[in-house]
Design a protein around this motif. Sequence first.
Motif, short mmCIF file in Angstrom:
data_model
loop_
_atom_site.label_atom_id
_atom_site.label_comp_id
_atom_site.label_asym_id
_atom_site.label_seq_id
_atom_site.Cartn_x
_atom_site.Cartn_y
_atom_site.Cartn_z
N GLN A 113 0.84 -1.21 0.00
CA GLN A 113 0.00 0.00 0.00
C GLN A 113 0.88 1.25 0.00
O GLN A 113 0.65 2.20 -0.77
CB GLN A 113 -0.89 -0.05 1.24
CG GLN A 113 -2.01 0.93 1.25
CD GLN A 113 -2.84 0.83 2.52
OE1 GLN A 113 -2.43 0.20 3.51
NE2 GLN A 113 -4.01 1.43 2.50
N MET A 114 1.90 1.26 0.86
CA MET A 114 2.79 2.43 0.91
C MET A 114 3.56 2.59 -0.40
O MET A 114 3.72 3.71 -0.90
CB MET A 114 3.78 2.31 2.09
CG MET A 114 3.13 2.62 3.42
SD MET A 114 4.32 3.10 4.68
CE MET A 114 5.07 1.54 5.04
N ALA A 115 4.02 1.48 -0.96
CA ALA A 115 4.77 1.55 -2.22
C ALA A 115 3.90 2.16 -3.32
O ALA A 115 4.36 3.01 -4.10
CB ALA A 115 5.24 0.14 -2.62
N GLN A 116 2.64 1.72 -3.38
CA GLN A 116 1.76 2.22 -4.44
C GLN A 116 1.41 3.68 -4.20
O GLN A 116 1.36 4.48 -5.13
CB GLN A 116 0.50 1.34 -4.52
CG GLN A 116 0.85 -0.05 -5.07
CD GLN A 116 -0.29 -1.05 -4.96
OE1 GLN A 116 -1.14 -0.93 -4.08
NE2 GLN A 116 -0.30 -2.03 -5.83
N MET A 117 1.19 4.04 -2.94
CA MET A 117 0.92 5.45 -2.62
C MET A 117 2.13 6.31 -2.99
O MET A 117 2.00 7.35 -3.64
CB MET A 117 0.59 5.61 -1.13
CG MET A 117 0.41 7.03 -0.67
SD MET A 117 -0.95 7.88 -1.51
CE MET A 117 -2.32 7.42 -0.46
N ASN A 118 3.31 5.87 -2.60
CA ASN A 118 4.51 6.66 -2.87
C ASN A 118 4.74 6.82 -4.37
O ASN A 118 5.09 7.91 -4.84
CB ASN A 118 5.73 6.02 -2.19
CG ASN A 118 5.76 6.30 -0.70
OD1 ASN A 118 5.25 7.32 -0.24
ND2 ASN A 118 6.31 5.38 0.08
N SER A 119 4.51 5.75 -5.14
CA SER A 119 4.77 5.88 -6.59
C SER A 119 3.68 6.71 -7.26
O SER A 119 3.89 7.24 -8.35
CB SER A 119 4.95 4.51 -7.26
OG SER A 119 3.73 3.86 -7.37
N SER A 120 2.51 6.83 -6.60
CA SER A 120 1.47 7.71 -7.17
C SER A 120 1.80 9.17 -6.89
O SER A 120 1.31 10.06 -7.57
CB SER A 120 0.10 7.36 -6.60
OG SER A 120 -0.06 7.93 -5.31
N PHE A 169 11.67 -4.32 -2.84
CA PHE A 169 11.55 -5.13 -1.64
C PHE A 169 12.70 -6.13 -1.57
O PHE A 169 12.96 -6.86 -2.52
CB PHE A 169 10.22 -5.90 -1.62
CG PHE A 169 9.02 -5.01 -1.47
CD1 PHE A 169 8.91 -4.13 -0.40
CD2 PHE A 169 7.99 -5.05 -2.40
CE1 PHE A 169 7.80 -3.31 -0.26
CE2 PHE A 169 6.88 -4.23 -2.26
CZ PHE A 169 6.78 -3.36 -1.18
N VAL A 170 13.37 -6.14 -0.43
CA VAL A 170 14.48 -7.08 -0.21
C VAL A 170 14.04 -8.05 0.90
O VAL A 170 13.65 -7.60 1.98
CB VAL A 170 15.75 -6.31 0.22
CG1 VAL A 170 16.87 -7.28 0.59
CG2 VAL A 170 16.20 -5.38 -0.90
#
Length: 166
Positions: A100-107, A115-116
Amino acid sequence: MRRAVCPGSFDPVTNGHLDIVQRASTLFDEVVVAVGVNQSKNRLFNAEERIAMLEQACAPFPNVRVDGFKGLLTSFCQEHGIHAIVKGLRAVSDFDYELQMAQMNSSLTDVETVFVPTSPEYSFLASSLVKEVATFGGDVSGLIPDFVNTALLARLAERAAQSGGA
Ligand code: PNS
């Protein structure tokens, strides 16, 4: 220059964090460990202390530097020309919120989240658990750097003395 950020609260830094930072440092030319300094009542260590601990812990990694950030992580990325956010994933349970955070940040800006997977020996490790275990006298050496353990025990002793004297 391929530059990435490893963001977090790091209250305090654990060996799991350092494992991710070290591995990120092999994937990118420069890694900025960004310590979130947004106001929170629940921190054991203040921003300056958390940053100082990370600077000491990351000293062996020549292409890693440490900085603090306030506000949005994406604003920090824009200001520093960063297009990659590196996050460790300990378990599937981390994934929903991190996605969710990754998608929000890329938006919000032109940034990808990488992700590691956490190394298996650190898959249970979280700063919050380290603090809880240490608060009740458990041995967390081996989970955090020695100098962090020393600082943690000293801070918990201070807190115990304060609450005992209240
Ligand atoms: O170590 P933590 O507490 O899991 O770190 C969380 C952190 C600091 C990386 C995250 O809360 C964050 O990015 N905060 C900055 C505020 C922000 O950008 N919020 C929007 C996230 S989509």
